[in-house]
Design a protein around this motif. Structure first.
Motif: not given
Length: 281
Positions: A95-99, A102-105, A275-281
């Motif tokens: 998921q980090k690799y994708v983010l 790419l944009s969050r949207g 849009k607001k969350m912290d991306m943690q995986f």
């Protein structure tokens, strides 16, 4: 414009392939597919036994509609499906690799399309297995066997009918698609709900909520609460039309519009959250 479409197709296809690979290579997915396969076999054999008791000849379209109309043993099938999708998105480094690329949207869009694809795959798999298991006892034909028996014997109208009268104005293919689409809307809504809980970092709570809503007709003595409407009343075509026997298709249209509104609200909530969350995986 064509270049943008190619770029969209490229990253979306890559994301879907990655998500699908993670899902198919999960141990729980394999186990639940086997479990659902066995449940499907038992359901079809049960229908075959009932048909054999009456000595009727039925066609493939009718057996498929019977399974779809009941939701393939809705409770057991839904619980197994929820176990399979209990982790969307997979909390892995992918998921980090994708983010990063790419944009969050776009990331959220790929997950929504994946939810649509996984529900469609699941229901097509169920339908195909139902058709395969039914081949041993169906007879060739493309219409409703009830109408054939009624044409031969007018007294058949007083006997046990295989297919409800309201649906006989449609062909078996149309009726099966209608019942399939209702199930698709139901499972998609559950999948999006689980995804939304996961984005709010409460994936297990999403499963608990979905299972609780699904089992309300068992855990709540709704017989003592006249007029109460439970989520399972909107899960299958048979359950929906039973709420308004004289206005079946009008009720069906209202429910489908309701599914569209609920899904749109869930997607809007997820868009705000991403849009607001912290991306943690």
């Amino acid at each position: 414009k064509m270049l943008n479409e190619r770029k969209l197709k490229g990253w979306l296809t890559a994301c879907l392939q990655g998500d699908m690979s993670l899902w198919l290579h999960s141990m729980r997915t394999g186990l639940m597919l086997v479990f659902i396969l066995l449940m499907n076999f038992m359901l079809v054999r049960s229908n075959a036994t009932m048909i054999g008791m009456y000595g009727y000849k039925v066609h493939l379209g009718e057996t498929l509609f019977t399974c779809l109309n009941s939701g393939f043993n809705l409770i057991m099938t839904s619980v197994a499906f929820l176990v399979m999708i209990s982790e969307i998105p997979k909390r892995v480094s992918y998921q980090k690799y994708v983010l990063i690329r790419l944009s969050r949207g776009k990331w959220l869009l790929s997950l929504i399309v994946f939810c649509i694809g996984i529900v469609a795959f699941f229901l097509l798999f169920m339908t195909a297995m139902c058709a395969l298991f039914s081949l041993s006892y169906v007879t060739p034909g493309s219409g409703w066997s009830d109408l054939e028996r009624l044409a031969e014997n007018a007294d058949y109208i007083y006997a046990m009918q295989i297919i409800p009268q309201y649906i006989r104005g449609l062909s078996p293919v149309q009726a099966c698609f209608l019942a399939w689409f209702v199930l698709f809307c139901f499972f998609l809504t559950m999948t999006l709900l689980i995804l939304s809980f996961s984005l709010f970092e409460m994936p297990n709570l999403g499963i608990v909520v979905c299972v609780s809503l699904l089992l309300l007709n068992i855990t709540v003595l709704f017989e003592y609460l006249p007029g109460i409407v439970l989520p399972s009343n909107f899960a299958t075509l048979g359950a929906i039309v039973s709420m308004k026997p004289e206005h079946e298709f009008e009720m069906l249209l209202k429910v489908l519009v309701g599914y569209g509104i609920v899904d749109a609200l869930i997607i809007a909530l997820m868009s705000f959250r991403v849009k607001k969350m912290d991306m943690q995986f």
